[in-house]
Design a protein around this motif. Structure first.
Motif, mmCIF file in Angstrom:
data_model
loop_
_atom_site.group_PDB
_atom_site.id
_atom_site.type_symbol
_atom_site.label_atom_id
_atom_site.label_comp_id
_atom_site.label_asym_id
_atom_site.label_seq_id
_atom_site.Cartn_x
_atom_site.Cartn_y
_atom_site.Cartn_z
ATOM 1 N N PHE C 50 0.841 -1.202 0.000
ATOM 2 C CA PHE C 50 0.000 0.000 0.000
ATOM 3 C C PHE C 50 0.873 1.248 0.000
ATOM 4 C CE2 PHE C 50 -2.242 3.436 2.194
ATOM 5 C CZ PHE C 50 -3.337 3.559 1.363
ATOM 6 N N GLY C 57 1.667 6.204 -7.446
ATOM 7 C CA GLY C 57 0.542 6.608 -8.281
ATOM 8 C C GLY C 57 -0.688 6.832 -7.433
ATOM 9 N N ASN C 58 -1.814 7.030 -8.113
ATOM 10 C CA ASN C 58 -3.051 7.220 -7.367
ATOM 11 C C ASN C 58 -4.108 6.323 -7.961
ATOM 12 O OD1 ASN C 58 -4.880 8.195 -5.548
ATOM 13 N ND2 ASN C 58 -5.459 9.946 -6.824
ATOM 14 N N SER C 60 -6.876 3.746 -7.390
ATOM 15 C CA SER C 60 -7.748 3.261 -6.329
ATOM 16 C C SER C 60 -7.677 1.748 -6.184
ATOM 17 C CB SER C 60 -9.187 3.662 -6.644
ATOM 18 O OG SER C 60 -9.725 4.433 -5.635
ATOM 19 N N GLN C 61 -7.614 1.047 -7.343
ATOM 20 C CA GLN C 61 -7.657 -0.409 -7.280
ATOM 21 C C GLN C 61 -6.398 -0.977 -6.618
ATOM 22 O OE1 GLN C 61 -9.092 1.124 -10.295
ATOM 23 N NE2 GLN C 61 -10.873 0.814 -9.004
ATOM 24 N N GLN C 63 -4.416 0.574 -4.531
ATOM 25 C CA GLN C 63 -4.438 0.930 -3.110
ATOM 26 C C GLN C 63 -5.376 0.014 -2.336
ATOM 27 O OE1 GLN C 63 -5.309 5.080 -2.656
ATOM 28 N NE2 GLN C 63 -3.501 5.729 -3.774
ATOM 29 N N ALA C 64 -6.591 -0.208 -2.915
ATOM 30 C CA ALA C 64 -7.556 -1.046 -2.216
ATOM 31 C C ALA C 64 -7.064 -2.477 -2.136
ATOM 32 C CB ALA C 64 -8.902 -0.989 -2.932
ATOM 33 N N LEU C 65 -6.465 -2.951 -3.222
ATOM 34 C CA LEU C 65 -5.996 -4.337 -3.236
ATOM 35 C C LEU C 65 -4.929 -4.553 -2.170
ATOM 36 C CD1 LEU C 65 -6.240 -7.033 -4.804
ATOM 37 C CD2 LEU C 65 -4.194 -6.329 -6.043
ATOM 38 N N LEU C 67 -4.100 -2.608 0.469
ATOM 39 C CA LEU C 67 -4.603 -2.370 1.821
ATOM 40 C C LEU C 67 -5.556 -3.485 2.241
ATOM 41 C CD1 LEU C 67 -4.603 -0.354 4.151
ATOM 42 C CD2 LEU C 67 -6.567 0.760 3.103
ATOM 43 N N GLY C 68 -6.437 -3.877 1.311
ATOM 44 C CA GLY C 68 -7.406 -4.910 1.619
ATOM 45 C C GLY C 68 -6.727 -6.235 1.925
#
Lengths: 494, 302, 308
Positions: C50, C57-58, C60-61, C63-65, C67-68
């Motif tokens: 994360f 970069g920014n 979302s996918q 970051q979510a992947l 972090l998730g």
């Protein structure tokens, strides 16, 4: 070191006794007792992501010209609220993830409250002495729905603005005071003088969450004070709680669950797009999109408004818009009152004034279970009625037929659900051991030709026997007892 | 660890996974697009599109010269109208006679209770209905459905040219839409005000009264969009140039093509673009549902 | 519940390390530990991921992947530790009644009733004045809390900016000419000078080329050249009634699907809307511009108490 600091604190606060008892608090091991924790942890995520969003969101209806990253909006006159919501999605790093996680957390928060509440209801956990906690829980549900609606309204996009418009009309529909209340709330005739967004904002980020937090504290405090309920089982009585201790077992499980709940919310937040406000555009009171629905937890109200016939009352120079007032004010009023008063309604009916710490199996209370099923069916039907247009489109049915179906279904389906559930409960009670795994029978033929049946070898999960429950040990002997010499063992007074 | 692999975990987990995947895929726009035919994004009508299955009747060999005369200058923007080449009329009549006349009549003047009169509607109207595959009608229902077109681009225009030749100069013409420097922002505003009330703000379409529906816009070409705006097919209102100017119609077409059909979905799967209905479905079944299964794993002990 | 046993403190013996209650739940603790450890390592890697995803970069996918996966794996590891490797129990905790003894309850009641009665009964005047003062304070404090919020409705809900002679303009302010709309065309219009105003929104529909549309008695002159104009605010909940079906000549509210028959004075045919959409009388002036030939004859939008 730990010993020393604890002594230092205890000298001043006297926490040792209560703290030890708290660490020893027993949590029953049953999966359905974890449902409320989903709500708790989504609330934690809501607070955390909400703080993040509040750093970028601007609660203002002032018109500005949009110049952010989303090109199709370039040069449009939009409100600062909308512009900041779009820019925190596109121009703030991780902003979109946080915003979507916030929205998913709200959906899951209310969804888990609903399943948690269903568990409490169907097992009779709301009975004496836990009526207070039931009422606190229902209050949090109502506040959660309200806050969800407020938050949904803040981005000032086309879809949420339509929701605010409807809210104005609902307030307006209240007899006698409706138009006054609506004007006060909005600062004038719709769309008001620009105060509604800031007012919703302060309610959404401060007042309602504060109330929820106070109630949450009361909810958990009462839980600790009154201790958990538990299902019937080996060694479980009305006078004890059997399970795992707060520290360390439950703490480990629940911390893990906090992480996993957060993971689910953030995975949805990153992979399932929710409320793409940049596609919806700025709200204008004369623009509308088809297929606009509120978030799911408001769906039952929207559905009730849809299927309501056009019964307006007019007389003596006044109008009562029953077609709005009944489904949007009276209907939720009745539902929430029934929910809040249910423990008292039931105890009056059953004349049961005893303490109850052991839970019912739903089948053992057929009437309550059936009533709950009927209520769920009623709410479910109104909920589905809020998507009549989408349903008609997907199923290629005439919209009017779908609407008429729900007009009948909201009345008939709960009645059917009541009697079917009642019947099922009674049948299940009659057949004891239903749903339990059965040991296989092995048929043997002896050398003399005689047939006998015996139980098969236990398979994994078959022969599991719980040990006798013991109090949580405070001192654990690190040395096998036979090696203990001389020095006595410390004893503790409980 | 064997306990983890027991059926009691695996079955609900697999079920939940399947429900989740069906939910995500079923609602993703990709699945919807895969169903139907070509969705050309070229801003000019293409006469050289790949040949489709030969329709009933005599296939007409496209003559190179006629193809070349019907092209808009691709570097221009706006909506242009030119008359269809006269050479299209004769083959168009033949195609009409063998494919359309059984309902609409030899002179395209319709039959009461069976099919509408096509005279005076113009080539653009005919082109819309035929190029979207709605005509020839598959089966009589409340509303003709979009399906892969029976005729290729040239054949479609030939039919349109013949119908137009019955009433020269009357009705909607076939537009040539150049979306080169279109104003997406204006298109966005116009779309929201004029189109979203039926087609939804994401262009997904929705059910109307009387069994009709506003179709989704994800397959419409810019030509078809402008033809629909001008001719008002079915229950759609008709927007003349006094209401929506040519420039505005071009902006709407460009917005539909550029944004509605290629939406910016940085947040993940679009869940069908149908708003809170899809979101509630995913939130409750996937979100709450999977967390309940996790509860089940954490809490049970046998 | 009647728990007769008094609450006594009793010594609790320590238990031996090999007591079955202290044994891990897992049959193969080493295997369980390995799984938990692997999960926690994956979690650690996820969090590192994360950090990397954020810095480079920014998306979302990503970051979510990351972090998730980090949260999921760490959470799984910790939970597995708790479930499989910590003392399996079960443990028990006694539960005691909440209620106090009868004597304590009596004392409490006595304190409230007798002590309170002693002062209040003797000084009824003071008690009454206290109640009066508090109640008054409560009421007057509501004034700033509620009354300051906004103006009284007055006549606002009955008024719009449509007057005799108001020119019909589009939201951009363009004046609408009588030949602007084709038959079956629709357009959202406002009185000139009030573009975008919510109560003034009107939907203009052209039904036919010349014929007067079918109108209820008394309204035959309210349309012109096949044009009719209705308030665009739904009489149900005030949504803009922007959905016009030209074949059936119905206006439909996209919010709750009320249907209005445009040819018959927009009377509601189906759905929750109780009243027709108010009609705006329109005419065409000598310059060919559409104008209102009067205001609305009733309040627009949803119902409310003061509406006659």
């Amino acid at each position: 070191m730990i010993d020393k600091s604890l002594r230092w604190i205890d000298d001043r606060l006297g926490i040792a006794k209560g703290g030890r008892t708290f660490l020893d608090k027993i949590f029953p091991d049953h999966w359905s007792f974890m449902l409320g924790e989903i709500a708790l942890y989504s609330f934690v995520v809501l607070l955390a992501t909400g703080v993040f969003l509040s750093l970028y969101y601007i609660p203002s209806a002032n018109e500005i010209v949009y110049h952010g990253s989303y090109l199709p909006l370039h040069g449009q006159r939009v409100s600062e609220a909308y512009a900041s919501s779009v820019s925190l999605s596109f121009d703030v790093k991780s902003g979109l993830l946080m915003r979507q996680a916030h929205h998913w957390a709200a959906d899951i928060f209310l969804g888990s409250i609903a399943v948690h509440m269903a568990r409490v209801f169907f097992t009779g956990a709301f009975r004496k002495p836990r009526e207070f906690n039931w009422i606190v829980g229902v209050s949090m549900l109502i506040l959660g729905i309200v806050n969800g609606f407020l938050g949904y309204s803040l981005p000032d996009d086309l879809v949420s603005g339509t929701g605010i418009r409807i809210a104005f009309s609902i307030v307006e529909s209240i007899p006698l005071v409706g138009s006054y209340l609506a004007f006060f709330l909005f600062g004038g005739n719709y769309p008001g003088n620009g105060v509604i967004i800031p007012r919703f904002y302060i309610l959404h980020i401060l007042i309602v969450p504060l109330l929820i937090m106070v109630l949450l504290g009361a909810h958990l405090g009462l839980l600790v004070k009154q201790k958990h309920t538990q299902f019937k089982g080996k060694g479980k009585t009305e006078h004890n709680v059997v399970g795992s201790p707060m520290f360390p077992t439950f703490m480990a499980k629940t911390t893990g669950f906090l992480f996993m709940s957060t993971a689910a919310i953030f995975l949805l937040g990153g992979f399932a797009q929710i409320n793409p406000i940049w596609q919806f555009g700025q709200y204008e009171p004369f623009q509308i999109s088809y297929a606009v629905q509120p978030d799911w937890y408001m769906g039952w109200l929207d559905g009730a408004a849809r299927i309501m016939p056009s019964w307006e009352w007019v007389g003596w120079g006044h109008t009562i818009p029953l077609e709005v007032f009944l489904p949007a004010v009276i209907f939720p009023g009745i539902i929430f009152n029934i929910l809040i008063l249910w423990p008292f309604i039931e105890s009056r009916h059953t004349k049961d004034l005893a303490y109850h710490n052991l839970l019912d199996r739903p089948r053992d209370r057929p009437k309550r279970t059936a009533a709950g099923a009927a209520m769920l069916m009623l709410l479910g039907m109104t909920f589905f009625a809020s998507s009549t247009d989408v349903m008609a489109n997907f199923l290629e049915l005439p919209l009017k037929s779908v609407l008429w179906f729900f007009r009948f279904a909201v009345i008939i389906a709960p009645i059917i659900a009541y009697f079917i559930t009642y019947k099922i409960c009674n049948e299940m009670r009659a057949a004891e051991g239903i749903g339990k795994r059965k040991r296989a029978q092995v048929v043997l033929r002896s050398s003399t030709g005689e047939y006998t049946t015996v139980d098969s070898e236990p398979r994994p999960g078959d022969g599991y026997e719980e040990l006798e429950a013991i109090p949580v040990p405070t001192y654990i002997d690190l040395v096998p007892p036979e090696l203990v010499t001389g020095a006595g063992v410390r004893r503790v007074m409980r | 660890m064997r306990r983890l692999l027991q059926a009691r975990y695996v079955v609900p987990a697999v079920l939940a996974g399947c429900v989740g995947m069906v939910g995500l895929l079923g609602f993703s726009p990709g699945a919807a697009q895969a169903v139907d035919g070509p969705s050309t994004t070229t801003p000019v009508p293409q006469l050289t599109s790949p040949p489709l299955p030969t329709p009933i009747g005599q296939p007409t060999a496209p003559s190179a010269s006629s193809v070349l005369t019907y092209r808009s200058p691709s570097n221009q923007t706006g909506i242009f109208y030119t008359d269809l080449p006269a050479a299209f009329i004769a083959p168009g009549q033949a195609l009409f006679a063998s494919n359309c006349s059984s309902c609409h009549g030899q002179d395209a003047n319709g039959a009461t209770g069976v099919a509408p009169n096509l005279q005076r509607l113009g080539a653009g109207t005919v082109d819309f209905w035929v190029s979207t595959g709605r005509m020839p009608l598959a089966n009589a229902g409340v509303q003709a459905i979009r399906k892969p077109p029976r005729f290729n681009r040239l054949q479609t225009l030939e039919i349109a040219a013949w119908v137009q030749s019955l009433t020269p100069g009357v009705g909607t013409k076939v537009p040539l839409v150049g979306t080169g420097s279109a104003d997406l922002e204006a298109g966005n505003t116009l779309f929201t005000l004029n189109c979203a009330a039926c087609h939804t703000i994401t262009g997904s379409g929705d059910a109307l009264m009387g069994g009709a529906y506003a179709p989704g816009l994800h397959l419409a070409t810019t030509t078809q969009i402008v033809e629909a705006i001008r001719s008002g097919p079915g229950n759609m209102p008709r927007f003349g140039p006094g209401n929506i100017t040519n420039t505005q119609a071009r902006d709407i077409a460009a917005y539909v093509q550029g944004v509605i059909q290629h939406p910016s979905n940085p947040g993940g799967f679009a869940l069908g673009g149908i708003g809170p209905v899809g979101e509630g479905f995913v939130g409750l079944l996937l979100g709450v549902g999977i967390l309940m299964l996790v509860c089940f794993w954490i809490g049970e002990r046998t | 519940m009647s728990d007769e046993s008094p609450r006594v403190e009793e010594p609790l013996a320590p238990i031996a390390l090999d007591d079955p209650h202290l044994q891990p739940f897992a049959k193969h603790p080493e295997g369980a530990q390995a799984v938990a450890a692997i999960a926690m390592v994956v979690g650690f890697v996820g969090f590192i991921g994360f950090g990397v995803a954020y810095w480079i970069g920014n998306d979302s996918q990503w970051q979510a992947l990351t972090l998730g996966v980090g949260l999921l794996a760490l959470g799984f590891g910790v939970t597995a530790w708790g479930k499989y490797l910590m003392p399996q129990g079960p443990f028990v905790e006694e539960r005691h009644d909440f209620h106090s003894t009868e004597a304590e309850r009596d004392a409490m009641t006595a304190a409230v009733v007798e002590r309170g009665g002693m002062v209040v009964k003797r000084r009824k005047l003071l008690g009454g004045l206290l109640a009066l003062g508090s109640a008054t304070m409560g009421v007057v404090l509501l004034f700033p809390l509620v009354r300051s919020l906004g103006p009284k409705p007055g006549n606002t809900l009955f008024e719009t900016n449509w007057k005799t002679g108001s020119r019909l303009v589009t939201v951009d302010g363009r004046e609408v000419r009588a030949d602007d709309l084709e038959v079956d065309g629709v357009l959202t219009v406002f009185p000139k000078g009030f573009q975008g105003s919510s109560p003034d929104q009107v939907i203009l529909i052209r039904l036919a080329k010349t014929l007067q549309p079918l109108q209820p008695p008394g309204r035959t002159e309210w349309g012109v050249l096949g044009y009719v104009a209705y308030s665009k605010m739904c009489t149900h909940l005030g949504c803009p009634v922007g959905l016009y079906q030209r074949q059936t000549q119905q206006l439909v509210c996209p919010c709750h699907q009320s249907i209005f028959d445009v040819r018959a004075g927009a009377i509601p045919q189906f759905g929750p809307a109780p009243r027709p959409l108010p009609q705006l009388p329109i005419t065409v002036d000598s310059a060919g511009l559409l104008r209102a030939s009067g205001g609305f004859d009733q309040a627009v939008g949803p119902g409310f108490w003061e509406r006659p």
